[in-house]
Design a protein around this motif. Sequence first.
Motif, PDB file in Angstrom:
ATOM      1  N   THR A 186       0.835  -1.205   0.000  1.00  0.00           N
ATOM      2  CA  THR A 186       0.000   0.000   0.000  1.00  0.00           C
ATOM      3  C   THR A 186       0.865   1.248   0.000  1.00  0.00           C
ATOM      4  O   THR A 186       0.623   2.190  -0.764  1.00  0.00           O
ATOM      5  CB  THR A 186      -0.926   0.031   1.238  1.00  0.00           C
ATOM      6  N   SER A 187       1.896   1.253   0.840  1.00  0.00           N
ATOM      7  CA  SER A 187       2.773   2.414   0.963  1.00  0.00           C
ATOM      8  C   SER A 187       3.524   2.687  -0.339  1.00  0.00           C
ATOM      9  O   SER A 187       3.550   3.823  -0.831  1.00  0.00           O
ATOM     10  CB  SER A 187       3.775   2.207   2.106  1.00  0.00           C
ATOM     11  N   VAL A 188       4.114   1.635  -0.898  1.00  0.00           N
ATOM     12  CA  VAL A 188       4.912   1.808  -2.119  1.00  0.00           C
ATOM     13  C   VAL A 188       4.030   2.161  -3.313  1.00  0.00           C
ATOM     14  O   VAL A 188       4.360   3.039  -4.106  1.00  0.00           O
ATOM     15  CB  VAL A 188       5.747   0.536  -2.410  1.00  0.00           C
ATOM     16  N   SER A 189       2.871   1.499  -3.444  1.00  0.00           N
ATOM     17  CA  SER A 189       1.984   1.808  -4.569  1.00  0.00           C
ATOM     18  C   SER A 189       1.452   3.234  -4.466  1.00  0.00           C
ATOM     19  O   SER A 189       1.267   3.922  -5.482  1.00  0.00           O
ATOM     20  CB  SER A 189       0.818   0.812  -4.654  1.00  0.00           C
ATOM     21  N   THR A 190       1.243   3.713  -3.238  1.00  0.00           N
ATOM     22  CA  THR A 190       0.788   5.093  -3.033  1.00  0.00           C
ATOM     23  C   THR A 190       1.881   6.082  -3.413  1.00  0.00           C
ATOM     24  O   THR A 190       1.608   7.122  -4.034  1.00  0.00           O
ATOM     25  CB  THR A 190       0.363   5.310  -1.566  1.00  0.00           C
ATOM     26  N   ILE A 191       3.123   5.759  -3.056  1.00  0.00           N
ATOM     27  CA  ILE A 191       4.249   6.618  -3.410  1.00  0.00           C
ATOM     28  C   ILE A 191       4.449   6.657  -4.931  1.00  0.00           C
ATOM     29  O   ILE A 191       4.796   7.698  -5.506  1.00  0.00           O
ATOM     30  CB  ILE A 191       5.535   6.138  -2.706  1.00  0.00           C
ATOM     31  N   LEU A 192       4.216   5.515  -5.606  1.00  0.00           N
ATOM     32  CA  LEU A 192       4.383   5.443  -7.066  1.00  0.00           C
ATOM     33  C   LEU A 192       3.209   6.068  -7.819  1.00  0.00           C
ATOM     34  O   LEU A 192       3.336   6.418  -8.992  1.00  0.00           O
ATOM     35  CB  LEU A 192       4.525   3.982  -7.501  1.00  0.00           C
ATOM     36  N   ALA A 193       2.076   6.236  -7.130  1.00  0.00           N
ATOM     37  CA  ALA A 193       0.846   6.702  -7.780  1.00  0.00           C
ATOM     38  C   ALA A 193       0.968   8.035  -8.520  1.00  0.00           C
ATOM     39  O   ALA A 193       0.406   8.180  -9.613  1.00  0.00           O
ATOM     40  CB  ALA A 193      -0.292   6.771  -6.758  1.00  0.00           C
ATOM     41  N   PRO A 194       1.685   9.047  -7.971  1.00  0.00           N
ATOM     42  CA  PRO A 194       1.759  10.312  -8.709  1.00  0.00           C
ATOM     43  C   PRO A 194       2.339  10.174 -10.116  1.00  0.00           C
ATOM     44  O   PRO A 194       2.019  10.967 -10.997  1.00  0.00           O
ATOM     45  CB  PRO A 194       2.674  11.172  -7.821  1.00  0.00           C
TER      46      PRO A 194
END
Length: 313
Positions: free
Chosen positions: A133-141
């Motif tokens: 969740t954390s990494v996918s959120t960071i990659l989302a932008p």
Amino acid sequence: MKFIEKLSAFVGKYMAFIVVVIAALALFAPSTLIWIKTKWITTLLMIVMFGMGLTLSPEDFAIVFKRPKDIIIGCIAQFAIMPFLAFALGKAFALDDALLVGVILVGTCPGGTASNVMTYLGKGDVALSVGMTSVSTILAPILTPALTYLLLRETVTVNTVAMFMSIVKVVILPIAAGFIINKFFHETTQKAVKALPLVSVIAIVMIVASVVAANSAKILDTGMLVFAVVILHNVLGYVLGYFVAMLVKAPLAKKKAIAIEVGMQNSGLATSLAATSFPNLALATVPGAIFSVWHNISGAILANIFATMEDDK
């Protein structure tokens, strides 16, 4: 404070039921909830993201360095399966442009925070779930605007810069603020964290209520088609996520985490992006609103099933 903690635990446990009841009320009696403005969605989502940040510590990100292979596999599955599955379903069911945009936005968004709770309830690998969740959120932008543009460039105009800035504002900055506050005021935040399920559920319910009430007539007009697409998108996400974990011979706890993480999306963010990035396509907010309701129901059911499965020896 004890009352708040008990109330928080109660709403956290029955979140799916509460969301369904409020969504039904907003759909069939929109006048009762129309006072919850759609313009509040961004702020409400920022509150949820800030709350998630308060629960994170440097140790939560250690998994990225200790088990990078698991995170990489999970994130590739997340951003490969859900966006292209959304596109395939949208085309297969011949959705109009607005609904197609909404479904694809759900697919290109990162994993939802509720996935961590469902993984815990299903006796899965919670650390892996939080890490994904954390990494996918960071990659989302980067990945959310890029994938949305890739899949929609011949259908509608995608303002990737505006979408990038919206994700930074709505997701990254609130999480970073919560993380920093937790780092320097840990003892205080740990007391506040006990009330977070209550705050998060209220915010999620208000997001669902505002979108459904504002678009109730349009949702009813779309009939069962968009419901079928959303349900298939979510359920096939679980199935394909679990299949990918099987292919790499992951143990059962990791299979559970990856399946739930892939299938459950940050649909609140999808709804916010639909409203801000595609203001001329009102129906684009509908798939995210429906997904917000459905994946909490399906996630709770899947967690119950997973909890009965014995861990690998």
